[in-house]
Design a protein around this motif. Structure first.
Motif, PDB file in Angstrom:
ATOM      1  N   UNK A  17     -24.055 -48.500 107.742  1.00 48.64           N
ATOM      2  CA  UNK A  17     -24.086 -47.685 106.183  1.00 48.64           C
ATOM      3  C   UNK A  17     -22.660 -46.809 106.299  1.00 48.64           C
ATOM      4  N   UNK A  18     -21.973 -47.324 105.141  1.00 50.49           N
ATOM      5  CA  UNK A  18     -20.662 -46.393 105.066  1.00 50.49           C
ATOM      6  C   UNK A  18     -20.856 -45.747 103.719  1.00 50.49           C
ATOM      7  N   UNK A  19     -20.945 -44.484 104.127  1.00 49.77           N
ATOM      8  CA  UNK A  19     -21.006 -43.603 102.901  1.00 49.77           C
ATOM      9  C   UNK A  19     -19.518 -42.889 102.820  1.00 49.77           C
ATOM     10  N   UNK A  20     -18.866 -43.121 101.632  1.00 45.66           N
ATOM     11  CA  UNK A  20     -17.578 -42.330 101.358  1.00 45.66           C
ATOM     12  C   UNK A  20     -17.753 -41.451 100.063  1.00 45.66           C
ATOM     13  N   UNK A  21     -17.229 -40.315 100.455  1.00 49.57           N
ATOM     14  CA  UNK A  21     -17.147 -39.401  99.190  1.00 49.57           C
ATOM     15  C   UNK A  21     -15.608 -39.494  98.857  1.00 49.57           C
ATOM     16  N   UNK A  22     -15.294 -39.800  97.693  1.00 49.50           N
ATOM     17  CA  UNK A  22     -13.920 -39.666  97.312  1.00 49.50           C
ATOM     18  C   UNK A  22     -13.423 -39.099  95.853  1.00 49.50           C
ATOM     19  N   UNK A  23     -12.328 -39.236  95.632  1.00 50.84           N
ATOM     20  CA  UNK A  23     -11.928 -38.374  94.483  1.00 50.84           C
ATOM     21  C   UNK A  23     -12.302 -39.648  93.361  1.00 50.84           C
ATOM     22  N   UNK A  24     -12.751 -38.884  92.182  1.00 45.35           N
ATOM     23  CA  UNK A  24     -13.332 -40.170  91.228  1.00 45.35           C
ATOM     24  C   UNK A  24     -12.458 -41.198  90.799  1.00 45.35           C
ATOM     25  N   UNK A  25     -11.146 -40.752  90.447  1.00 50.84           N
ATOM     26  CA  UNK A  25     -10.301 -41.472  89.689  1.00 50.84           C
ATOM     27  C   UNK A  25      -9.582 -42.576  90.836  1.00 50.84           C
ATOM     28  N   UNK A  26     -10.354 -42.429  92.319  1.00 48.75           N
ATOM     29  CA  UNK A  26      -9.944 -43.320  92.934  1.00 48.75           C
ATOM     30  C   UNK A  26     -10.993 -44.699  93.309  1.00 48.75           C
ATOM     31  N   UNK A  27     -12.067 -44.445  92.341  1.00 51.46           N
ATOM     32  CA  UNK A  27     -13.086 -45.507  92.342  1.00 51.46           C
ATOM     33  C   UNK A  27     -12.686 -46.970  92.329  1.00 51.46           C
ATOM     34  N   UNK A  28     -11.826 -47.148  91.102  1.00 50.02           N
ATOM     35  CA  UNK A  28     -11.473 -48.730  91.163  1.00 50.02           C
ATOM     36  C   UNK A  28     -10.551 -49.249  92.113  1.00 50.02           C
ATOM     37  N   UNK A  29      -9.789 -48.274  92.543  1.00 51.74           N
ATOM     38  CA  UNK A  29      -8.806 -48.883  93.763  1.00 51.74           C
ATOM     39  C   UNK A  29      -9.687 -49.166  95.104  1.00 51.74           C
ATOM     40  N   UNK A  30     -10.544 -48.277  95.444  1.00 54.34           N
ATOM     41  CA  UNK A  30     -11.542 -48.438  96.659  1.00 54.34           C
ATOM     42  C   UNK A  30     -12.458 -49.666  96.358  1.00 54.34           C
ATOM     43  N   UNK A  31     -13.006 -49.786  95.084  1.00 59.55           N
ATOM     44  CA  UNK A  31     -13.764 -50.999  94.908  1.00 59.55           C
ATOM     45  C   UNK A  31     -13.143 -52.276  94.991  1.00 59.55           C
ATOM     46  N   UNK A  32     -11.711 -52.350  94.582  1.00 56.86           N
ATOM     47  CA  UNK A  32     -10.729 -53.624  94.509  1.00 56.86           C
ATOM     48  C   UNK A  32     -10.630 -53.877  96.170  1.00 56.86           C
ATOM     49  N   UNK A  33     -10.247 -52.692  96.750  1.00 51.70           N
ATOM     50  CA  UNK A  33     -10.061 -52.972  98.211  1.00 51.70           C
ATOM     51  C   UNK A  33     -11.154 -53.553  98.934  1.00 51.70           C
ATOM     52  N   UNK A  34     -12.515 -53.082  98.867  1.00 58.54           N
ATOM     53  CA  UNK A  34     -13.679 -53.590  99.404  1.00 58.54           C
ATOM     54  C   UNK A  34     -13.939 -55.034  98.917  1.00 58.54           C
ATOM     55  N   UNK A  35     -13.750 -55.227  97.773  1.00 61.49           N
ATOM     56  CA  UNK A  35     -13.935 -56.515  97.247  1.00 61.49           C
ATOM     57  C   UNK A  35     -12.778 -57.653  98.025  1.00 61.49           C
ATOM     58  N   UNK A  36     -11.790 -57.328  98.216  1.00 62.63           N
ATOM     59  CA  UNK A  36     -10.708 -58.113  98.803  1.00 62.63           C
ATOM     60  C   UNK A  36     -11.166 -58.230 100.246  1.00 62.63           C
ATOM     61  N   UNK A  37     -11.831 -57.673 101.146  1.00 56.48           N
ATOM     62  CA  UNK A  37     -12.256 -57.930 102.453  1.00 56.48           C
ATOM     63  C   UNK A  37     -13.302 -58.667 102.326  1.00 56.48           C
TER      64      UNK A  37
END
Ligand code: ATP
Ligand code: MG
Length: 112
Positions: A3-23
Motif C-alpha cells: 500500500x502506497x499512501x502519498x500525501x501531496x499538494x492538491x494541485x499536483x493530483x492530476x499530474x500524479x494520477x497521470x504518472x501512475x496511469x502511465x506505469x
C-alpha cells in the motif's frame, strides 16, 4: 503487495494520477486531507498565499499494487509531485496482506 499512501499538494493530483496511469496502475483512492509537517507554525505557500496555520490542505492518494510495481510507483509519484519547496509531501509504504475484488471474489494480486 504494497500500500502506497502519498500525501501531496492538491494541485499536483492530476499530474500524479497521470504518472501512475502511465506505469500501468489501474485503481487508486483519493482522500482530501489536512496536515502539517516539520514547519508547523511557520509559513507555507498555498495558492500563492502564505499560511501560518497548523493544518494545510493536502490530498492523500492510496494505491495498492504488486511488489513489482511498487518502486516504480513511488518514483512516479515522487517525480510528479515534487516542486522542490517545503510541503511537497510524503510517501508511506506498507505491506498488504490480502485484497478482495468484491464483484468476482478474486483474492490477492489478481484482485488488485
Ligand atoms: N510523520 C508524518 N506522519 C503523518 N503525516 C505526515 C508526516 N509528515 C508529513 N505528513 C503529512 O504530509 C504533509 C506534507 O508534509 P511535508 O512535505 O510538509 O513534510 P516535511 O517533513 O515538513 O517536509 P518539508 O521540509 O519538505 O516540508 C503534511 O501536511 C502531513 O499531512
Ligand atoms: Mg513541511
Amino acid at each position: 503487495m504494497k500500500k502506497i499512501e502519498a500525501i501531496i499538494k492538491p494541485f499536483k493530483l492530476d499530474e500524479v494520477k497521470d504518472a501512475l496511469h502511465e506505469i500501468g496502475l489501474q485503481g487508486l483512492t483519493v482522500v482530501e486531507a489536512k496536515g502539517f509537517g516539520r514547519q508547523k507554525g511557520h509559513t507555507e505557500l498555498y495558492r500563492g498565499a502564505e499560511y501560518v496555520v497548523d493544518f494545510l490542505p493536502k490530498v492523500k492518494i492510496e494505491v495498492i499494487c504488486s511488489d513489482d510495481l511498487a518502486e516504480r510507483a513511488v518514483e512516479a509519484i515522487t517525480a510528479a509531485a515534487r516542486t522542490g519547496r517545503i510541503g511537497d509531501g510524503k510517501i508511506f509504504i506498507t505491506e498488504v496482506q490480502d485484497v478482495v475484488r468484491i464483484r468476482t471474489g478474486e483474492r490477492g494480486e489478481e484482485a488488485v
